[in-house]
Scaffold this active site. Structure first.
Site, PDB file in Angstrom:
ATOM      1  N   HIS A   1       0.973  -1.274  -0.136  1.00  0.00           N
ATOM      2  CA  HIS A   1       0.095   0.242   0.105  1.00  0.00           C
ATOM      3  C   HIS A   1       1.011   1.211  -0.049  1.00  0.00           C
ATOM      4  CE1 HIS A   1      -3.431   2.582   1.357  1.00  0.00           C
ATOM      5  NE2 HIS A   1      -2.557   3.131   1.886  1.00  0.00           N
ATOM      6  N   GLU A   2       1.909   1.121   0.838  1.00  0.00           N
ATOM      7  CA  GLU A   2       2.927   2.310   0.949  1.00  0.00           C
ATOM      8  C   GLU A   2       3.491   2.567  -0.257  1.00  0.00           C
ATOM      9  OE1 GLU A   2       2.291   4.499   3.108  1.00  0.00           O
ATOM     10  OE2 GLU A   2       0.993   3.416   4.447  1.00  0.00           O
TER      11      GLU A   2
ATOM     12  N   HIS B   1       1.544   4.255  -2.913  1.00  0.00           N
ATOM     13  CA  HIS B   1       1.495   5.649  -2.751  1.00  0.00           C
ATOM     14  C   HIS B   1       2.583   6.545  -3.374  1.00  0.00           C
ATOM     15  CE1 HIS B   1      -2.006   6.680  -0.389  1.00  0.00           C
ATOM     16  NE2 HIS B   1      -1.530   5.817   0.779  1.00  0.00           N
TER      17      HIS B   1
ATOM     18  N   GLU C   1      -6.353   6.812  -1.258  1.00  0.00           N
ATOM     19  CA  GLU C   1      -6.254   5.653  -0.354  1.00  0.00           C
ATOM     20  C   GLU C   1      -6.911   4.467  -0.907  1.00  0.00           C
ATOM     21  OE1 GLU C   1      -4.699   5.091   2.599  1.00  0.00           O
ATOM     22  OE2 GLU C   1      -4.194   7.045   2.017  1.00  0.00           O
TER      23      GLU C   1
END
Length: 287
Positions: free
Chosen positions: A139-140, A143, A220
């Site tokens: 997920h990071e 980003h 997100e």
């Protein structure tokens, strides 16, 4: 205390730089064009300076320990996982760090895709399974790969400019209205005018925060989708489900929290930087 001092020092530096730029450009705020330039300098200037020093600020405020040489198998696995996912995502390997906190959280920051930091809390590193942590890291990394830091900085700059400009235009209109109905035609006076500007800054700032939060929630969902591609849908869902069961977050400053895996809860969803975990899980299962 250290965190507060750093934030104050950063804001003072932003004001100083913006003031110098205004002086060099000879900006005259008494005209609409000059006022717009003033608003843009302070609105975008603050956002981009914050972005430029975001990695440094994260390390200082969160006490991040960057892993240069892994001390154990857990740290080695952490670095190798980020390296593998970064290669899959087509970005330069971010710095990998750990910060001491019992909460289950992680964040990504940095001025560009090739100059970034991925940090995880000690609570997350030692309180989640490797599959769940892999989902968090994916997920990071997503980003970073999506350029979300720059995207939200641009959005923040736009809304900052709107708030500064609109507050002063509306305050000017009120001042002119009062002056036209005042026998002496003096208007609000300097202190009353500044008070009106302050109140309008606050009101427009709330609206601006809602706009930024809306775009943050969209990012997100996108980062969850990217995380599912990098680590696998089930690992991403498992990570979110584990976070849903964990304690409420709250130790992370707003600037880092916007790119954390888990955000603060709020009475109104429109003020949240992260969608509710239940909605994020449902969106992944439906994809």
């Amino acid at each position: 205390m250290k965190r507060i001092f750093l934030l104050i020092a950063t804001n003072m530096a932003i004001l100083l730089v913006a003031s110098i730029v205004m002086s060099i450009l000879g900006v005259n705020t008494s005209t609409m064009g000059g006022l717009l330039v003033f608003a843009a300098i302070f609105g975008f200037g603050g956002a981009f300076i914050s972005l430029a020093i975001s990695k440094w600020m994260a390390k200082k405020t969160m006490g991040c320990e960057v892993i240069t040489t892994p001390r154990d198998n857990t740290e080695r696995w952490l670095v190798e996982t980020v390296a593998r996912q970064s290669e899959q995502a087509g970005i330069k390997m971010p710095e990998v760090a750990i910060y001491q906190s019992p909460e289950l959280n992680a964040f990504a920051t940095g001025p560009s895709k090739d100059n970034s930091l991925v940090a995880v809390s000690s609570g997350l590193l030692y309180g989640m399974s490797q599959d769940e942590i892999e989902g968090v890291l994916a997920h990071e990394v997503s980003h970073v790969a999506n350029g979300d830091m720059v995207t939200l900085t641009l959005i923040q700059g736009v809304v900052n400019t709107f708030v500064i400009f609109a507050a002063r235009v509306v305050a000017g209109i009120i001042n002119n209205f009062v002056a036209s109905n005042d026998e002496e035609g003096e208007g609000l006076g300097m202190f009353a005018y500044m008070g009106v500007v302050f109140v309008l800054d606050m009101l427009f700032g709330i609206l601006a925060s809602m706009i930024v939060a809306y775009f943050s929630r969209i990012r997100e969902f996108k980062a969850d989708e990217g995380g599912a591609r990098l680590a696998g849908k089930e690992k991403m869902i498992a990570a979110l489900d584990r976070l849903r069961q964990g304690p409420e977050t709250g130790a992370m400053p707003a600037q880092m929290a916007a790119f954390g895996i888990n955000g603060k809860k709020s009475m109104a969803e429109m003020m949240m930087s992260h969608p509710p975990l239940e909605k994020r899980i449902a969106a992944l299962r439906a994809s």
